[in-house]
Write a protein that holds these residues in place. Sequence first.
Motif, PDB file in Angstrom:
ATOM      1  N   SER A   1       0.835  -1.207   0.000  1.00  0.00           N
ATOM      2  CA  SER A   1       0.000   0.000   0.000  1.00  0.00           C
ATOM      3  C   SER A   1       0.871   1.258   0.000  1.00  0.00           C
ATOM      4  O   SER A   1       1.827   1.378   0.768  1.00  0.00           O
ATOM      5  N   GLY A   2       0.515   2.200  -0.895  1.00  0.00           N
ATOM      6  CA  GLY A   2       1.186   3.492  -0.926  1.00  0.00           C
ATOM      7  C   GLY A   2       2.586   3.481  -1.491  1.00  0.00           C
ATOM      8  O   GLY A   2       3.329   4.456  -1.313  1.00  0.00           O
ATOM      9  N   LEU A   3       2.971   2.413  -2.187  1.00  0.00           N
ATOM     10  CA  LEU A   3       4.350   2.302  -2.659  1.00  0.00           C
ATOM     11  C   LEU A   3       4.499   2.476  -4.169  1.00  0.00           C
ATOM     12  O   LEU A   3       5.553   2.160  -4.729  1.00  0.00           O
ATOM     13  N   ILE A   4       3.467   2.982  -4.860  1.00  0.00           N
ATOM     14  CA  ILE A   4       3.565   3.212  -6.302  1.00  0.00           C
ATOM     15  C   ILE A   4       4.766   4.111  -6.586  1.00  0.00           C
ATOM     16  O   ILE A   4       4.943   5.161  -5.972  1.00  0.00           O
ATOM     17  N   GLY A   5       5.590   3.700  -7.543  1.00  0.00           N
ATOM     18  CA  GLY A   5       6.772   4.475  -7.920  1.00  0.00           C
ATOM     19  C   GLY A   5       8.006   4.162  -7.108  1.00  0.00           C
ATOM     20  O   GLY A   5       9.091   4.677  -7.408  1.00  0.00           O
ATOM     21  N   GLU A   6       7.877   3.315  -6.101  1.00  0.00           N
ATOM     22  CA  GLU A   6       9.024   2.979  -5.255  1.00  0.00           C
ATOM     23  C   GLU A   6       9.560   1.587  -5.590  1.00  0.00           C
ATOM     24  O   GLU A   6       8.861   0.747  -6.148  1.00  0.00           O
ATOM     25  N   ARG A   7      10.813   1.354  -5.242  1.00  0.00           N
ATOM     26  CA  ARG A   7      11.415   0.054  -5.482  1.00  0.00           C
ATOM     27  C   ARG A   7      10.875  -0.959  -4.474  1.00  0.00           C
ATOM     28  O   ARG A   7      10.989  -0.761  -3.267  1.00  0.00           O
ATOM     29  N   VAL A   8      10.312  -2.043  -4.986  1.00  0.00           N
ATOM     30  CA  VAL A   8       9.783  -3.107  -4.129  1.00  0.00           C
ATOM     31  C   VAL A   8      10.419  -4.445  -4.452  1.00  0.00           C
ATOM     32  O   VAL A   8      10.095  -5.455  -3.821  1.00  0.00           O
ATOM     33  N   ALA A   9      11.309  -4.469  -5.437  1.00  0.00           N
ATOM     34  CA  ALA A   9      11.945  -5.721  -5.854  1.00  0.00           C
ATOM     35  C   ALA A   9      13.324  -5.412  -6.417  1.00  0.00           C
ATOM     36  O   ALA A   9      13.662  -4.262  -6.706  1.00  0.00           O
ATOM     37  N   ALA A  10      14.097  -6.455  -6.599  1.00  0.00           N
ATOM     38  CA  ALA A  10      15.435  -6.310  -7.151  1.00  0.00           C
ATOM     39  C   ALA A  10      15.370  -5.834  -8.603  1.00  0.00           C
ATOM     40  O   ALA A  10      14.380  -6.076  -9.303  1.00  0.00           O
ATOM     41  N   PRO A  11      16.403  -5.152  -9.075  1.00  0.00           N
ATOM     42  CA  PRO A  11      16.451  -4.783 -10.497  1.00  0.00           C
ATOM     43  C   PRO A  11      16.293  -6.011 -11.378  1.00  0.00           C
ATOM     44  O   PRO A  11      16.807  -7.094 -11.065  1.00  0.00           O
TER      45      PRO A  11
ATOM     46  N   ASP B   1       8.528 -13.500   3.381  1.00  0.00           N
ATOM     47  CA  ASP B   1       7.477 -12.542   3.049  1.00  0.00           C
ATOM     48  C   ASP B   1       7.749 -11.983   1.660  1.00  0.00           C
ATOM     49  O   ASP B   1       8.902 -11.752   1.273  1.00  0.00           O
ATOM     50  N   GLY B   2       6.660 -11.822   0.903  1.00  0.00           N
ATOM     51  CA  GLY B   2       6.736 -11.488  -0.514  1.00  0.00           C
ATOM     52  C   GLY B   2       7.621 -10.309  -0.856  1.00  0.00           C
ATOM     53  O   GLY B   2       8.527 -10.420  -1.698  1.00  0.00           O
ATOM     54  N   PRO B   3       7.406  -9.130  -0.250  1.00  0.00           N
ATOM     55  CA  PRO B   3       8.227  -7.970  -0.595  1.00  0.00           C
ATOM     56  C   PRO B   3       9.720  -8.202  -0.364  1.00  0.00           C
ATOM     57  O   PRO B   3      10.553  -7.770  -1.170  1.00  0.00           O
ATOM     58  N   GLU B   4      10.079  -8.888   0.711  1.00  0.00           N
ATOM     59  CA  GLU B   4      11.491  -9.127   0.990  1.00  0.00           C
ATOM     60  C   GLU B   4      12.089 -10.151   0.034  1.00  0.00           C
ATOM     61  O   GLU B   4      13.243 -10.030  -0.381  1.00  0.00           O
ATOM     62  N   VAL B   5      11.310 -11.172  -0.328  1.00  0.00           N
ATOM     63  CA  VAL B   5      11.802 -12.185  -1.254  1.00  0.00           C
ATOM     64  C   VAL B   5      12.130 -11.562  -2.606  1.00  0.00           C
ATOM     65  O   VAL B   5      13.163 -11.876  -3.225  1.00  0.00           O
ATOM     66  N   LEU B   6      11.276 -10.656  -3.083  1.00  0.00           N
ATOM     67  CA  LEU B   6      11.527 -10.016  -4.375  1.00  0.00           C
ATOM     68  C   LEU B   6      12.840  -9.243  -4.369  1.00  0.00           C
ATOM     69  O   LEU B   6      13.509  -9.124  -5.399  1.00  0.00           O
ATOM     70  N   LYS B   7      13.215  -8.713  -3.232  1.00  0.00           N
ATOM     71  CA  LYS B   7      14.456  -7.947  -3.134  1.00  0.00           C
ATOM     72  C   LYS B   7      15.685  -8.849  -3.066  1.00  0.00           C
ATOM     73  O   LYS B   7      16.810  -8.386  -3.257  1.00  0.00           O
ATOM     74  N   LYS B   8      15.474 -10.145  -2.787  1.00  0.00           N
ATOM     75  CA  LYS B   8      16.583 -11.083  -2.666  1.00  0.00           C
ATOM     76  C   LYS B   8      16.830 -11.875  -3.943  1.00  0.00           C
ATOM     77  O   LYS B   8      17.660 -12.791  -3.957  1.00  0.00           O
ATOM     78  N   VAL B   9      16.112 -11.545  -5.019  1.00  0.00           N
ATOM     79  CA  VAL B   9      16.330 -12.212  -6.308  1.00  0.00           C
ATOM     80  C   VAL B   9      17.650 -11.721  -6.892  1.00  0.00           C
ATOM     81  O   VAL B   9      17.819 -10.526  -7.149  1.00  0.00           O
ATOM     82  N   THR B  10      18.599 -12.627  -7.089  1.00  0.00           N
ATOM     83  CA  THR B  10      19.917 -12.230  -7.600  1.00  0.00           C
ATOM     84  C   THR B  10      20.218 -12.771  -8.993  1.00  0.00           C
ATOM     85  O   THR B  10      21.243 -12.417  -9.569  1.00  0.00           O
ATOM     86  N   ALA B  11      19.366 -13.613  -9.537  1.00  0.00           N
ATOM     87  CA  ALA B  11      19.532 -14.083 -10.909  1.00  0.00           C
ATOM     88  C   ALA B  11      18.168 -14.468 -11.468  1.00  0.00           C
ATOM     89  O   ALA B  11      17.341 -15.055 -10.764  1.00  0.00           O
ATOM     90  N   ILE B  12      17.943 -14.116 -12.734  1.00  0.00           N
ATOM     91  CA  ILE B  12      16.661 -14.359 -13.399  1.00  0.00           C
ATOM     92  C   ILE B  12      16.934 -15.097 -14.703  1.00  0.00           C
ATOM     93  O   ILE B  12      17.626 -14.582 -15.592  1.00  0.00           O
ATOM     94  N   GLY B  13      16.410 -16.305 -14.831  1.00  0.00           N
ATOM     95  CA  GLY B  13      16.680 -17.143 -15.988  1.00  0.00           C
ATOM     96  C   GLY B  13      16.030 -16.644 -17.266  1.00  0.00           C
ATOM     97  O   GLY B  13      15.088 -15.842 -17.250  1.00  0.00           O
TER      98      GLY B  13
END
Length: 476
Positions: A276-286, A424-436
């Motif tokens: 909630s309220g996080l539009i435009g903010e970083r919520v996941a890894a690049p 927890d979902g938001p934290e897991v998205l930030k811990k993604v370090t490789a995307i196939g």
Amino acid sequence: MTSPDPSSFFYRNSDLDSARIGGLVGSALAGCDDGELYLQYGVSESFGFDDGRLKNASFDTQQGFGLRGLNGETTGFAHANELSESAIRRAAETVKLVAQGHGGEIALAPPRTNARLYTDENPLELVPFARKVALCQQIDAAARARDPRVAQVSVGLSGSWQVIEIVRPDGFVARDIRPLVRLNVSIVAEQNGRRESGFHGLGGRWLYDRLFEPATWNRAIDIALEQALINLESIPAPAGEMTVVLGPGWPGVLLHEAVGHGLEGDFNRKGSSAFSGLIGERVAAPGVTVIDDGAIEGRRGSLTIDDEGTPTQRNVLIEDGILKGYIQDRLNARLMGVAPTGNGRRESYAHAPMPRMTNTFMLGGSDDPGEILSRAKKGIFAKSFGGGQVDITSGKFVFSCTEAYMIENGRLGAPIKGATLIGDGPEVLKKVTAIGNDMALDEGVGICGKGGQSVPAGVGQPTLLIEGLTVGGTAA
């Protein structure tokens, strides 16, 4: 083939016709901000084949309407399985209560679409009953002949066909005809007194003919049997925080539960979501881009129009790690000052719509899946999931793995049993370090539950490397 006329289903045994019903809806919803009459006719069937014989077979017909009126945040809703002028007038008495003393103007109607994402044909009518039973028998016999360790085989075959019509007080009328089929194969293997199971399912908004192709159902047997035999060799899962590699396709159900529900408009309008309220903010890894797309041809979660008449579309929810938007129905979109996204869904005419996912997935990246595994060094590889649950407010989730392996020195090791992923979902998205580079959608078995309603849905993702995820195991 000429499309069926919905009027032939809704009005054939009624004192109504399509010309008169518009006036009833206009009168019933006078003074409301928004609303509609939702008409539904549907047939469904299912076959359950177990222990070498047909255990159950069912056929159901469903017909009815739901009348909804909206005033601000307040919803008036009534439904009935009788389609008549008197039944609609009785429903209108309930719905009109939300408009008392309110002189609002009805919201603009959804845009039109000429898209067709699936056939109008009824899959139930095109294949005889005996042939459906024979397919289940054939799958059962073929599975048992595969390996002497096969102890039990369960086959499920199901199909449905729905005709819906949406009538608004402004004269807008939209119709959709929706087929859906599914095949499930479950196998229990036994060795040295130990039993383990494997499962594979597939389906979509198409006809039964794909499921009857030998290559299709033989592949379902092979996958289910392989999973059962692998699990016979499994060892207790370790516990603790470790590196986790998620496989492509169905493991996207974790994304659906842990992240997707948190991006639905109602939770965010009420401020009860972790996003909630996080539009435009970083919520996941690049590199993390999450899409909800209800307009993919033939997919289980797809709809030509949603259950409010809005055409479905491709919605970018998270782009390169930045939160871009939420999934919206008409009510929450209006109250949040944004456009509906084609995600107003309901289980049936007896339910009011709410914002729901369609096909939700993460786009692929540039990493080679094999290289991702080698980078993991030590951890677990989760190939398939079973059940899970999530707390929307905190984003915390728990998921059980149905097929998983140890990773030792960057290679797959022993299969493991009893592994659960906790985070927890938001934290897991930030811990993604490789995307196939192997993004895949699931094969068409997803069912999404929310607010007591269940609807078909799709998931998907590429291979992902997540650093530092908690694994609950059974090893001492």
